[in-house]
Write an enzyme that holds these catalytic residues in place. Structure first.
Site, mmCIF file in Angstrom:
data_model
loop_
_atom_site.group_PDB
_atom_site.id
_atom_site.type_symbol
_atom_site.label_atom_id
_atom_site.label_comp_id
_atom_site.label_asym_id
_atom_site.label_seq_id
_atom_site.Cartn_x
_atom_site.Cartn_y
_atom_site.Cartn_z
ATOM 1 C CB THR A 329 -0.928 0.015 1.228
ATOM 2 O OG1 THR A 329 -1.789 -1.129 1.192
ATOM 3 C CG2 THR A 329 -1.783 1.274 1.258
ATOM 4 C CD1 TRP A 332 -1.055 1.000 -6.402
ATOM 5 C CD2 TRP A 332 -1.758 2.730 -5.177
ATOM 6 N NE1 TRP A 332 -2.082 1.598 -7.086
ATOM 7 C CE2 TRP A 332 -2.536 2.663 -6.361
ATOM 8 C CE3 TRP A 332 -2.025 3.744 -4.261
ATOM 9 C CZ2 TRP A 332 -3.550 3.571 -6.638
ATOM 10 C CZ3 TRP A 332 -3.028 4.659 -4.542
ATOM 11 C CH2 TRP A 332 -3.782 4.564 -5.703
ATOM 12 C CG HIS A 333 -0.408 5.759 -1.509
ATOM 13 N ND1 HIS A 333 -0.862 4.555 -1.015
ATOM 14 C CD2 HIS A 333 -1.489 6.578 -1.555
ATOM 15 C CE1 HIS A 333 -2.166 4.658 -0.770
ATOM 16 N NE2 HIS A 333 -2.574 5.862 -1.091
ATOM 17 N N GLY A 334 3.687 5.754 -3.898
ATOM 18 C CA GLY A 334 4.806 6.509 -4.437
ATOM 19 C C GLY A 334 6.127 5.793 -4.305
ATOM 20 C CG PHE A 472 0.617 10.195 -4.514
ATOM 21 C CD1 PHE A 472 1.892 10.553 -4.164
ATOM 22 C CD2 PHE A 472 -0.439 10.961 -4.065
ATOM 23 C CE1 PHE A 472 2.113 11.652 -3.329
ATOM 24 C CE2 PHE A 472 -0.231 12.051 -3.230
ATOM 25 C CZ PHE A 472 1.053 12.393 -2.871
#
Length: 472
Positions: A329, A332-334, A472
């Site tokens: 998680t 995935w955001h960056g 992101f």
């Protein structure tokens, strides 16, 4: 193209809706597909072939999975091809340079980073997960393979949810894609317009406005003409005020875009899943993640956590599974270590709650809300820790080691009303007021009309403020 721009509101959206509504029933998906490709190319035309390749890989793999239904090994091959093909593009564009720089830092090397991948393909984090869900669901025989490449392309590149979600699984819209007559009703279109206007107001009137408080502290990247306090000169109180403003901005920005996407989906005859449910009223971190970015949590639960064994294989395995989910998680955001730390931060908090704290939180009244908001705001400090003007270490030093500097008093006077309004808009009160207003046609139309006029006035009179999740 950003939803909250004049070009989108007065050119792209009305033209697309007009073409879509007047198109013959059998051609509506084709119109949606072509207009969505125009929307995609408007943002970054050089990545257009990548979108087409991704569509082709998953479309062909879906047909192969159906054709070789009695051959498990062949089906596994095609499923892995679709998964690896989709993920390889995401990894290449989003994580290659992060991996290279991390290796250089770890082993003291000087490997050259790749040029030309500094800008991500529009919405790649979102549509990659959508294509993955399609291929995996076909492999699991939970949905039938899509035989019409135009219909499949319309699902993948559908512009309302392309850049900001929610992450829509194929099975959630497959039936609607194949309804050609009476796909939408006037009531559904009206509901969609309402959601779009409220989402637009969230983005423009709340997110962009309260975000200026954070900008006043750290400045604007690449624009030295705009003066700011500077993080090093800010007092502890001002830094906390700035992070609180950023927390509001991120929520209104992301939930506003999701609401606009859901609204436009309804205008087109599609029911996208809800993505936010007043997350800042949560009484635990566990509840917060049931209310924040709901479609992402659902995706990871269904395609990572449960396949790994979920909570069915003992406590130790459950902890490992949660660790994997939250590490992913964060990633995935960056492509930055602060996002990984942010994901693992929530893993630790959730494990503490699952182990012993959650029963106490459920019994409490006020303190669970304070506990949750405090930890969430700290989490957003991690989240924003790699932005220009922000130094991760300095930010946390300022937050937790009392230091003098520019006082927050002036900013409190300037932003007090907006902060109060932002707080109220995070509660169910606004929905309760709207439930009363919408009962009468006059008050309903007056409210929506006023919101739209004021919002458009702000858009016309201000510079463009991009969607935060573009990063992101």
């Amino acid at each position: 193209m950003v939803f909250s721009t004049v070009a989108f509101l007065f050119r792209f959206l009305p033209i697309t809706l007009l073409l879509y509504y007047i198109a013959p029933y059998k051609l509506k998906n084709a119109v949606l597909f072509l207009c969505s490709l125009v929307f995609y190319c408007w943002g970054e035309v050089k990545f257009f072939p990548i979108m087409l390749v991704l569509i082709a890989i998953n479309y062909i793999s879906g047909l192969a999975l159906e054709k070789f239904d009695k051959h498990p090994k062949v089906r596994l091959f095609w499923m892995l091809l679709a998964v690896l093909g989709s993920l390889s593009m995401l990894v290449f564009f989003k994580y290659t340079n992060f991996i290279i720089t991390s290796i250089n830092a770890l082993f003291g090397l000087s490997l050259a980073t790749l040029q030309g991948v500094e800008v991500l393909p529009l919405g790649i984090s979102f549509y990659t997960f959508q294509t993955l869900s399609y291929s995996i669901d076909v492999y699991r025989r939970e949905v039938k393979a899509e035989h019409n490449v135009i219909d499949f392309g319309a699902y993948v590149v559908m512009f309302p949810q392309l850049i900001a979600g929610p992450i829509v699984k194929y099975r959630e819209v497959s039936d609607q894609l194949h309804v050609y007559k009476k796909r939408y009703s006037l009531a559904q279109i009206e509901e969609g317009v309402t959601l779009f206007i409220f989402g637009l107001a969230k983005k423009v009137l709340l997110a962009d406005t309260i975000g200026k408080l954070w900008t006043d502290i750290i400045g604007v990247a690449g624009d030295p003409t705009i003066t700011s306090v500077g993080l090093a000169n800010a007092s502890t109180g001002l830094v906390w005020l700035g992070i609180l403003a950023y927390s509001f901005q991120l929520y209104f920005d992301f939930s506003g875009y999701s609401m606009m996407g859901i609204g436009m989906g309804k205008m087109l005859g599609f029911n996208f899943p809800n993505n936010f449910d007043l997350p800042y009223i949560s009484r635990s971190i566990t509840e917060f993640w049931r209310r924040w970015h709901i479609s992402l949590g659902s995706w990871f639960r269904e395609y990572v956590y449960i396949p790994l064994g979920g909570n069915r294989c003992g406590k130790a395995r459950q902890i490992l599974n949660l660790f994997v989910v939250w590490a992913l998680t964060g990633i995935w955001h960056g492509a930055n270590w602060n996002f990984i730390c942010w994901g693992l931060y929530y893993f630790v908090l959730l494990m503490i709650e699952k182990t012993f704290l959650l029963p106490y939180l459920k019994k409490g009244k006020v303190w669970p809300h304070i506990y949750t908001l405090f930890l969430v705001v700290v989490g957003w400090a991690m989240f924003v820790g790699n932005e220009p003007g922000v130094q991760f270490g300095l930010l946390f030093q300022k937050m937790f080691v009392p230091s003098a500097g520019v006082s927050p008093v002036y900013f409190l006077r300037s932003y007090a009303v907006l902060l109060v309004v932002s707080f109220i808009c995070c509660t169910p009160l606004i929905q309760k007021i709207w439930d009363v207003l919408k009962k009468r046609t006059f008050t309903r139309l007056l409210t929506l009309g006023t919101l739209l006029v004021v919002t458009v006035a702000y858009i016309v009179g201000s510079t463009n403020s991009p969607f935060l999740y573009f990063n992101f």
